[in-house]
Design a protein around this motif. Structure first.
Motif, PDB file in Angstrom:
ATOM      1  N   ASP A   1       0.836  -1.202   0.000  1.00  0.00           N
ATOM      2  CA  ASP A   1       0.000   0.000   0.000  1.00  0.00           C
ATOM      3  C   ASP A   1       0.875   1.258   0.000  1.00  0.00           C
ATOM      4  O   ASP A   1       2.094   1.202   0.170  1.00  0.00           O
ATOM      5  N   GLY A   2       0.223   2.399  -0.205  1.00  0.00           N
ATOM      6  CA  GLY A   2       0.961   3.645  -0.349  1.00  0.00           C
ATOM      7  C   GLY A   2       1.759   4.032   0.882  1.00  0.00           C
ATOM      8  O   GLY A   2       2.895   4.509   0.774  1.00  0.00           O
ATOM      9  N   ASP A   3       1.195   3.835   2.063  1.00  0.00           N
ATOM     10  CA  ASP A   3       1.907   4.183   3.293  1.00  0.00           C
ATOM     11  C   ASP A   3       3.152   3.320   3.469  1.00  0.00           C
ATOM     12  O   ASP A   3       4.221   3.813   3.858  1.00  0.00           O
ATOM     13  N   THR A   4       3.018   2.023   3.192  1.00  0.00           N
ATOM     14  CA  THR A   4       4.173   1.129   3.322  1.00  0.00           C
ATOM     15  C   THR A   4       5.261   1.524   2.341  1.00  0.00           C
ATOM     16  O   THR A   4       6.452   1.568   2.697  1.00  0.00           O
ATOM     17  N   ALA A   5       4.871   1.822   1.103  1.00  0.00           N
ATOM     18  CA  ALA A   5       5.858   2.229   0.102  1.00  0.00           C
ATOM     19  C   ALA A   5       6.589   3.491   0.540  1.00  0.00           C
ATOM     20  O   ALA A   5       7.810   3.609   0.375  1.00  0.00           O
ATOM     21  N   GLU A   6       5.864   4.436   1.130  1.00  0.00           N
ATOM     22  CA  GLU A   6       6.505   5.674   1.582  1.00  0.00           C
ATOM     23  C   GLU A   6       7.463   5.399   2.736  1.00  0.00           C
ATOM     24  O   GLU A   6       8.557   5.982   2.811  1.00  0.00           O
ATOM     25  N   HIS A   7       7.080   4.511   3.644  1.00  0.00           N
ATOM     26  CA  HIS A   7       7.993   4.136   4.725  1.00  0.00           C
ATOM     27  C   HIS A   7       9.272   3.517   4.159  1.00  0.00           C
ATOM     28  O   HIS A   7      10.387   3.825   4.622  1.00  0.00           O
ATOM     29  N   LEU A   8       9.126   2.652   3.175  1.00  0.00           N
ATOM     30  CA  LEU A   8      10.309   1.999   2.598  1.00  0.00           C
ATOM     31  C   LEU A   8      11.160   2.988   1.813  1.00  0.00           C
ATOM     32  O   LEU A   8      12.388   2.871   1.786  1.00  0.00           O
ATOM     33  N   ARG A   9      10.521   3.979   1.182  1.00  0.00           N
ATOM     34  CA  ARG A   9      11.316   5.025   0.527  1.00  0.00           C
ATOM     35  C   ARG A   9      12.131   5.807   1.547  1.00  0.00           C
ATOM     36  O   ARG A   9      13.287   6.184   1.285  1.00  0.00           O
ATOM     37  N   ALA A  10      11.548   6.051   2.724  1.00  0.00           N
ATOM     38  CA  ALA A  10      12.290   6.753   3.771  1.00  0.00           C
ATOM     39  C   ALA A  10      13.495   5.936   4.222  1.00  0.00           C
ATOM     40  O   ALA A  10      14.587   6.471   4.449  1.00  0.00           O
ATOM     41  N   VAL A  11      13.312   4.620   4.348  1.00  0.00           N
ATOM     42  CA  VAL A  11      14.430   3.754   4.734  1.00  0.00           C
ATOM     43  C   VAL A  11      15.493   3.752   3.635  1.00  0.00           C
ATOM     44  O   VAL A  11      16.688   3.864   3.909  1.00  0.00           O
ATOM     45  N   LEU A  12      15.066   3.624   2.375  1.00  0.00           N
ATOM     46  CA  LEU A  12      16.017   3.654   1.260  1.00  0.00           C
ATOM     47  C   LEU A  12      16.791   4.970   1.244  1.00  0.00           C
ATOM     48  O   LEU A  12      18.016   4.984   1.052  1.00  0.00           O
ATOM     49  N   ASP A  13      16.099   6.070   1.459  1.00  0.00           N
ATOM     50  CA  ASP A  13      16.743   7.382   1.490  1.00  0.00           C
ATOM     51  C   ASP A  13      17.814   7.427   2.571  1.00  0.00           C
ATOM     52  O   ASP A  13      18.934   7.917   2.353  1.00  0.00           O
ATOM     53  N   ALA A  14      17.481   6.897   3.751  1.00  0.00           N
ATOM     54  CA  ALA A  14      18.446   6.894   4.852  1.00  0.00           C
ATOM     55  C   ALA A  14      19.651   6.028   4.525  1.00  0.00           C
ATOM     56  O   ALA A  14      20.806   6.414   4.776  1.00  0.00           O
ATOM     57  N   GLU A  15      19.421   4.839   3.958  1.00  0.00           N
ATOM     58  CA  GLU A  15      20.534   3.947   3.637  1.00  0.00           C
ATOM     59  C   GLU A  15      21.436   4.574   2.573  1.00  0.00           C
ATOM     60  O   GLU A  15      22.667   4.455   2.645  1.00  0.00           O
ATOM     61  N   ALA A  16      20.826   5.242   1.597  1.00  0.00           N
ATOM     62  CA  ALA A  16      21.628   5.917   0.579  1.00  0.00           C
ATOM     63  C   ALA A  16      22.470   7.032   1.198  1.00  0.00           C
ATOM     64  O   ALA A  16      23.628   7.241   0.808  1.00  0.00           O
ATOM     65  N   HIS A  17      21.894   7.734   2.180  1.00  0.00           N
ATOM     66  CA  HIS A  17      22.662   8.784   2.852  1.00  0.00           C
ATOM     67  C   HIS A  17      23.786   8.180   3.684  1.00  0.00           C
ATOM     68  O   HIS A  17      24.898   8.719   3.729  1.00  0.00           O
ATOM     69  N   HIS A  18      23.526   7.053   4.343  1.00  0.00           N
ATOM     70  CA  HIS A  18      24.600   6.372   5.086  1.00  0.00           C
ATOM     71  C   HIS A  18      25.779   6.069   4.158  1.00  0.00           C
ATOM     72  O   HIS A  18      26.938   6.291   4.514  1.00  0.00           O
ATOM     73  N   LEU A  19      25.468   5.536   2.982  1.00  0.00           N
ATOM     74  CA  LEU A  19      26.533   5.193   2.035  1.00  0.00           C
ATOM     75  C   LEU A  19      27.276   6.456   1.599  1.00  0.00           C
ATOM     76  O   LEU A  19      28.510   6.454   1.482  1.00  0.00           O
ATOM     77  N   GLU A  20      26.551   7.534   1.386  1.00  0.00           N
ATOM     78  CA  GLU A  20      27.175   8.807   1.015  1.00  0.00           C
ATOM     79  C   GLU A  20      28.117   9.292   2.118  1.00  0.00           C
ATOM     80  O   GLU A  20      29.231   9.764   1.839  1.00  0.00           O
ATOM     81  N   VAL A  21      27.670   9.192   3.378  1.00  0.00           N
ATOM     82  CA  VAL A  21      28.512   9.607   4.502  1.00  0.00           C
ATOM     83  C   VAL A  21      29.791   8.780   4.543  1.00  0.00           C
ATOM     84  O   VAL A  21      30.904   9.315   4.682  1.00  0.00           O
ATOM     85  N   LEU A  22      29.657   7.473   4.425  1.00  0.00           N
ATOM     86  CA  LEU A  22      30.831   6.603   4.484  1.00  0.00           C
ATOM     87  C   LEU A  22      31.789   6.891   3.328  1.00  0.00           C
ATOM     88  O   LEU A  22      33.015   6.900   3.513  1.00  0.00           O
ATOM     89  N   ARG A  23      31.256   7.142   2.166  1.00  0.00           N
ATOM     90  CA  ARG A  23      32.119   7.485   1.031  1.00  0.00           C
ATOM     91  C   ARG A  23      32.847   8.801   1.276  1.00  0.00           C
ATOM     92  O   ARG A  23      34.003   8.958   0.881  1.00  0.00           O
ATOM     93  N   SER A  24      32.176   9.747   1.945  1.00  0.00           N
ATOM     94  CA  SER A  24      32.829  11.018   2.242  1.00  0.00           C
ATOM     95  C   SER A  24      33.992  10.840   3.213  1.00  0.00           C
ATOM     96  O   SER A  24      34.881  11.688   3.274  1.00  0.00           O
ATOM     97  N   LEU A  25      33.972   9.733   3.964  1.00  0.00           N
ATOM     98  CA  LEU A  25      35.061   9.422   4.899  1.00  0.00           C
ATOM     99  C   LEU A  25      36.134   8.560   4.244  1.00  0.00           C
ATOM    100  O   LEU A  25      37.042   8.083   4.918  1.00  0.00           O
ATOM    101  N   GLY A  26      36.031   8.359   2.945  1.00  0.00           N
ATOM    102  CA  GLY A  26      37.033   7.597   2.218  1.00  0.00           C
ATOM    103  C   GLY A  26      36.702   6.144   1.996  1.00  0.00           C
ATOM    104  O   GLY A  26      37.511   5.405   1.434  1.00  0.00           O
ATOM    105  N   ALA A  27      35.514   5.711   2.423  1.00  0.00           N
ATOM    106  CA  ALA A  27      35.144   4.299   2.280  1.00  0.00           C
ATOM    107  C   ALA A  27      34.713   4.000   0.854  1.00  0.00           C
ATOM    108  O   ALA A  27      34.216   4.864   0.136  1.00  0.00           O
ATOM    109  N   ALA A  28      34.912   2.744   0.469  1.00  0.00           N
ATOM    110  CA  ALA A  28      34.466   2.264  -0.841  1.00  0.00           C
ATOM    111  C   ALA A  28      33.869   0.878  -0.658  1.00  0.00           C
ATOM    112  O   ALA A  28      34.510   0.002  -0.063  1.00  0.00           O
ATOM    113  N   PRO A  29      32.640   0.647  -1.140  1.00  0.00           N
ATOM    114  CA  PRO A  29      32.071  -0.699  -1.041  1.00  0.00           C
ATOM    115  C   PRO A  29      32.977  -1.716  -1.735  1.00  0.00           C
ATOM    116  O   PRO A  29      33.531  -1.436  -2.800  1.00  0.00           O
TER     117      PRO A  29
END
Length: 251
Positions: free
Chosen positions: A80-108
């Protein structure tokens, strides 16, 4: 989400397949450690330098981004729409985590991952997988916090704690969406003494095995923008703004 309620209510029809995937390689890879799961030997000494811990964290975040992007773009179970929005928020956060780690010199250390084959058609498989991974991420960030503190890196320790706190929010949200309630732990479990100890739990997503789908590529920035749309989330600021390696090398 099941067909009637639209919630992530776990089912049991594919339980054996899911468990087989999550445990398929753990027994053998437990003997080799996280580093060798990536085709490297960075964890063979039992300790990881600062850069290696950051790289492993970035790899876990890349896996998380791939998982949630796949769920939002290719899952066939009802959402449903609410669940999808919650998962988009989680995806957004995980993408930001990866961005932060990359800014510290990390590479997957990997950009292609294996997921349970039943994850896309079965809401229960998705819920099981996401809850499993979020619990692993929390334990790994607790271990990273401890390691950085021991090594005299307070800003990195605080940043790892920030990331772990965010993953704990994801675990609570996913548990609620799955109909399991918010949980009753007063403190997250310190599952691992070292970040490298999380290796066996993550190895199937890196190497594949019975019941695996993939490899699935880490989505690129434009693919994420298409899914996230115009979300107005404000990224938090990490304690560690930049990471400067010691004069002895990357550690």
């Amino acid at each position: 989400m099941n067909e009637q309620t639209g919630t992530t209510e776990p089912t049991t029809s594919n339980e054996r397949t899911r468990r087989g995937f999550l445990r398929g390689l753990a027994g053998t890879l437990a003997l080799t450690g996280f580093g060798q799961a990536f085709g490297q030997d960075r964890a063979s000494t039992g300790t990881l330098d600062h850069a290696a811990v950051l790289d492993l964290a970035a790899t876990a975040e890349a896996l998380a981004v791939t998982l949630y992007h796949q769920a939002l773009t290719t899952a066939t179970f009802r959402m449903d729409g609410d669940t999808a929005e919650h998962l988009r928020a989680v995806l957004d956060a995980e993408a930001h985590h990866l961005e932060v780690l990359r800014s510290l010199g990390a590479a997957p250390l990997a950009s292609r991952f294996y997921l349970p084959r039943e994850l896309l058609p079965d809401a229960g498989a998705f819920a099981d997988t996401a809850l499993h991974l979020e619990a692993v991420f929390i334990g790994a960030y607790l271990a990273a916090t401890h390691q950085f503190a021991q090594q005299g890196q307070p800003e990195l320790a605080a940043t790892a704690a920030q990331l772990g706190a965010s993953e704990a929010q994801h675990l609570t949200l996913l548990s609620q969406l799955a109909g399991l309630g918010p949980g009753d732990l007063t403190l997250p479990a310190a599952s691992f003494r070292r970040v490298a100890d999380a290796g066996p739990a993550l190895a199937p997503f890196l190497r594949g095995g019975p019941g695996a789908l993939g490899p699935v590529a880490l989505p690129q920035a434009e693919q994420l923008r298409l899914v996230l749309g115009q979300r107005a989330a404000t990224p938090g600021r990490p304690f560690a703004r930049t990471y400067t390696p010691s004069p002895r090398g990357r550690g």
